[in-house]
Design a protein around this motif. Sequence first.
Motif, PDB file in Angstrom:
ATOM      1  N   ALA A   1       0.670  -1.130   0.057  1.00  0.00           N
ATOM      2  CA  ALA A   1      -0.026  -0.041  -0.199  1.00  0.00           C
ATOM      3  C   ALA A   1       0.745   1.132   0.047  1.00  0.00           C
ATOM      4  O   ALA A   1       0.687   2.204  -0.923  1.00  0.00           O
ATOM      5  CB  ALA A   1      -0.981  -0.181   1.272  1.00  0.00           C
ATOM      6  N   LEU A   2       1.952   1.211   0.823  1.00  0.00           N
ATOM      7  CA  LEU A   2       2.817   2.209   1.091  1.00  0.00           C
ATOM      8  C   LEU A   2       3.403   2.656  -0.530  1.00  0.00           C
ATOM      9  O   LEU A   2       3.480   3.819  -1.077  1.00  0.00           O
ATOM     10  CB  LEU A   2       4.017   2.304   1.798  1.00  0.00           C
ATOM     11  CG  LEU A   2       4.924   3.453   1.933  1.00  0.00           C
ATOM     12  CD1 LEU A   2       4.828   3.493   3.451  1.00  0.00           C
ATOM     13  CD2 LEU A   2       6.364   3.084   1.536  1.00  0.00           C
ATOM     14  N   ALA A   3       3.951   1.548  -1.059  1.00  0.00           N
ATOM     15  CA  ALA A   3       4.709   1.716  -2.307  1.00  0.00           C
ATOM     16  C   ALA A   3       3.777   2.278  -3.536  1.00  0.00           C
ATOM     17  O   ALA A   3       3.836   2.890  -4.026  1.00  0.00           O
ATOM     18  CB  ALA A   3       5.408   0.490  -2.990  1.00  0.00           C
ATOM     19  N   SER A   4       2.587   1.761  -3.395  1.00  0.00           N
ATOM     20  CA  SER A   4       1.623   2.132  -4.411  1.00  0.00           C
ATOM     21  C   SER A   4       1.297   3.482  -4.357  1.00  0.00           C
ATOM     22  O   SER A   4       1.132   4.197  -5.313  1.00  0.00           O
ATOM     23  CB  SER A   4       0.230   1.183  -4.265  1.00  0.00           C
ATOM     24  OG  SER A   4      -0.577   1.452  -5.110  1.00  0.00           O
ATOM     25  N   ALA A   5       0.868   3.891  -3.099  1.00  0.00           N
ATOM     26  CA  ALA A   5       0.526   5.296  -2.856  1.00  0.00           C
ATOM     27  C   ALA A   5       1.818   6.327  -3.206  1.00  0.00           C
ATOM     28  O   ALA A   5       1.340   7.347  -3.992  1.00  0.00           O
ATOM     29  CB  ALA A   5      -0.040   5.582  -1.248  1.00  0.00           C
ATOM     30  N   VAL A   6       2.878   5.918  -2.795  1.00  0.00           N
ATOM     31  CA  VAL A   6       4.049   6.719  -3.230  1.00  0.00           C
ATOM     32  C   VAL A   6       4.217   6.969  -4.714  1.00  0.00           C
ATOM     33  O   VAL A   6       4.182   7.943  -5.203  1.00  0.00           O
ATOM     34  CB  VAL A   6       5.204   6.409  -2.671  1.00  0.00           C
ATOM     35  CG1 VAL A   6       6.544   7.153  -3.061  1.00  0.00           C
ATOM     36  CG2 VAL A   6       5.240   6.486  -0.927  1.00  0.00           C
ATOM     37  N   GLN A   7       4.090   5.807  -5.403  1.00  0.00           N
ATOM     38  CA  GLN A   7       4.416   5.790  -6.728  1.00  0.00           C
ATOM     39  C   GLN A   7       3.100   6.349  -7.565  1.00  0.00           C
ATOM     40  O   GLN A   7       3.253   7.083  -8.568  1.00  0.00           O
ATOM     41  CB  GLN A   7       4.562   4.477  -7.496  1.00  0.00           C
ATOM     42  CG  GLN A   7       5.709   3.780  -6.971  1.00  0.00           C
ATOM     43  CD  GLN A   7       6.623   2.987  -7.899  1.00  0.00           C
ATOM     44  OE1 GLN A   7       5.786   2.126  -8.575  1.00  0.00           O
ATOM     45  NE2 GLN A   7       7.622   3.039  -8.359  1.00  0.00           N
ATOM     46  N   GLY A   8       1.866   6.193  -7.087  1.00  0.00           N
ATOM     47  CA  GLY A   8       0.691   6.848  -7.725  1.00  0.00           C
ATOM     48  C   GLY A   8       0.772   8.446  -7.498  1.00  0.00           C
ATOM     49  O   GLY A   8       0.457   9.029  -8.439  1.00  0.00           O
ATOM     50  N   VAL A   9       1.570   8.874  -6.550  1.00  0.00           N
ATOM     51  CA  VAL A   9       1.592  10.194  -6.399  1.00  0.00           C
ATOM     52  C   VAL A   9       2.744  11.089  -7.271  1.00  0.00           C
ATOM     53  O   VAL A   9       2.805  11.793  -8.104  1.00  0.00           O
ATOM     54  CB  VAL A   9       1.823  10.689  -4.893  1.00  0.00           C
ATOM     55  CG1 VAL A   9       2.008  12.416  -4.906  1.00  0.00           C
ATOM     56  CG2 VAL A   9       0.697  10.487  -4.258  1.00  0.00           C
ATOM     57  N   ILE A  10       4.230  10.381  -7.137  1.00  0.00           N
ATOM     58  CA  ILE A  10       5.305  10.914  -7.864  1.00  0.00           C
ATOM     59  C   ILE A  10       5.691  10.196  -8.867  1.00  0.00           C
ATOM     60  O   ILE A  10       6.920  10.429  -9.622  1.00  0.00           O
ATOM     61  CB  ILE A  10       6.386  11.079  -6.594  1.00  0.00           C
ATOM     62  CG1 ILE A  10       6.750  10.125  -6.037  1.00  0.00           C
ATOM     63  CG2 ILE A  10       5.912  12.137  -5.725  1.00  0.00           C
ATOM     64  CD1 ILE A  10       7.976  10.212  -5.100  1.00  0.00           C
ATOM     65  N   GLY A  11       5.318   8.891  -8.896  1.00  0.00           N
ATOM     66  CA  GLY A  11       5.862   7.930 -10.119  1.00  0.00           C
ATOM     67  C   GLY A  11       5.927   8.434 -11.566  1.00  0.00           C
ATOM     68  O   GLY A  11       6.811   8.143 -12.177  1.00  0.00           O
TER      69      GLY A  11
END
Lengths: 334, 493
Positions: B99-109
């Motif tokens: 969930a953390l990786a998905s949220a971080v990548q969703g925003v700045i990926g």
Amino acid sequence: MGRLRVLGVLFLLLIGCGGEDTRTVTIYCSHDRAHSQKILDLFERDTGIEVKAVFDTEATKTVGLAQRVRSEKARPRCDVHWSNEPLHAVRLAADGFYDVLPLGAGEGIPAVWRDPDRLWCGFAGRVRVLALAPETAAIDSPPRQLSDLAMERWRGRVAIADPRFGTTASHMAIVRSRIGPDRYRQLLESLRANDVQMVSSNSSSRDRVLSGEAWIGLTDTDDIEVVRRRGSSLGEEFLRGDGVLLLPNVIAIIKGAPHPEEARELAQWLLKKEVEESLAASSSRQVPLRREVPVPPTGLAISELDPVEVDWKDAASQLPLAIREAERILLDHR
Amino acid sequence: MKRDIGAFWALLAVMIGFYFPVISMMIHDGLFEAAAGDIGGSSSSQLVILTTVRIATLSAILATLVGLFDAVLLAGTRGPARVLIAGMLLATFLIPPAALASAVQGVIGSSTLRATIRDELGAVCMLAFRWAPVACAMLLGAAVLWPVQQERALRGLSPRVALFVRARCLVPQALRCVGLLILLLICASEIPSYAGVETISQRVYARLTVGNAAEGWQLALGMLVAVAPVLLFLVWKLPLSGRSQGGGTVTGLPRLRGADLLLVIRSTPVLALVLILAITAWPRASEMAVAGSEFVDGVVGIFQELPRAFIASSIAVICGWRLADGGHRWGLLLLCLPTVLPGSLGALALLHVVRPTLPLILDDLPILLTLAQTCKLGAVGAAAGLVASRVIPLSESNSSRLLAPVTGRWRVRFPRALPVLLPAVVIGVALVMGEVEATLLMAPAGHPSPALELHQLLHFRNDEQAARIALLLALVGSMLAAIVVAPLRRKDK
């Protein structure tokens, strides 16, 4: 004395847990839970048999549950294996993990999608497809075959899932089986030279396209459909130049299954026309293998796709080498 | 001899759950037929080992630096809403990695993390972001346990100088913290795979499933060789003994505006993450009913899994403390080793070797899964045990050894070690709740797993429900931490 009493009660409780009045069946299912759970619920309602299901994750798709079946060889606890692609099932059949399906199971499904010894039977499949980012050159003139992904204009714009797992692994093995080892290695080398992005799973490949990091993502039709139904506007292109690759789901009964009678009932039920129809109408947009099964207007009919014929046994035998070469060329030299 | 046999029970779980099945499988898969030079696999596989060690080491160092910064500010100053800030910092660890990786990548990926920057650097940053609270908790614990005189002397210094002295005093603990985090991060695969980096866990899994299994074992042994110095450092370099719990109160701590500002800046990315998840989780009016029922299912799943996670974590921590208390260094080493290897490796071995010998009735219970996860937490247990056994003042420890062994250990020293052991149990619970590899292979049919559920939800881009479950896990974890850590908090008197 008090402790003995507590232990006694615990022992009785444990023994009590073992009694099973209801009929149950255990299924290992690598098809996506959101789609398969509804179908298994229908089976429970129709037959009164309780279904205990184990699902796997996207990143280790299919491989996780196939390995679990292998690991439990000494004493299986799975009754029915529902694999979302055929090659691991073919390998399990060859290694003696499957029992014979009941006569009449999957009636109407063409022979090309079944094991001649009735150890497994395919039903409702999905198609390998390219997800295309909207408003990019990929939509205007999309690639038509895998080798097109190595064109200079797509440099660094293509995402491919980890080729060791899931349908991407099967795709690689089938390509190797069809074009031969030398041309397969050349294809991989050209993809690597074109800076393809390697990601963890098909859905990650699709997500890279959604986020704009890639223009083209190699994935499955169901991965595209689920996000389309949530409002995303991804384009899609079948690799017609190579021949449309349809990977069916597969049903098999585990040899030595703890509930053989219920396993046969479930296998027979899952291979019914109605299940294919239901999967075709769902957001997984599966392709029914029986031509007579109706497909909704937004769905995919096998008659329109004309998928390529695959030698499943040869492709399954190529799987370890195809994976190894893809790992060496695509993953090790990044 | 008698003393060693007495401590053997603490290794029983790891012997049955790891060493016996793993060695049997190694023999079965023909590892020992391979040449000794093959350990570590081919040169390309050695590159993967190198990448894994590099990512784990850099992440551990970065996480510890951030944790040291947080710990010094939290322990050395007073100010408003410190408990809230500490709780919020913990959120990044309690949110499962997917969930953390998905949220971080969703925003700045899509805009920031490009090409090579997205890969290794992205993995290191996300891992450090997630694990910094663990480093902070460990160092905060070490600071709280300083002798009273040392703490008083620090409070007598000028505020800014005192902060630097505190940081310097924490350096030895920070080094141990780096060591422990390397062991825990060496098998991290979810966050690196989100960033497009392959680590040793995936390579071993691929070898053990489709491929040459002996090569998988060679890779695992190569991994062990690579981290052996860290293991030896952790187990042999024991922390100083004779500490006493004297941190006590916040009276005398300075109030620094600069510290408040730094903590606010540090909290910003965490707050942003929580807000993104909260906004994503908030259902639209038309979806309220469906979202409500999905949420209830998620809550039920988490609370069903919580007691089991607590049992697995407690066993690992108690075993670690028992071995550390008895000074059994080899035992601690044996307890630590399974942490370094991929979870799927031990799980596959357990399924092959141990499961067929168990009664059929136990198949529907997650006993083997609990055992596998207990073994995986060995390093957490060993580290907690080592620290806990050294926080008791030497005079007190020596006095307790004059009593009968069982009384001295379980009635005197064990209760005194609880302030260190309980937070370690919470860390273990969070790790078990987010564990995927062993769960995928061993969970009985129908067994609830919030981590697997999250993966399914993210696959279908049901980000709303994934965010709800992630936030709920963070909330439950925070509550658990609050219950456990409340007795340790500084109090003004």
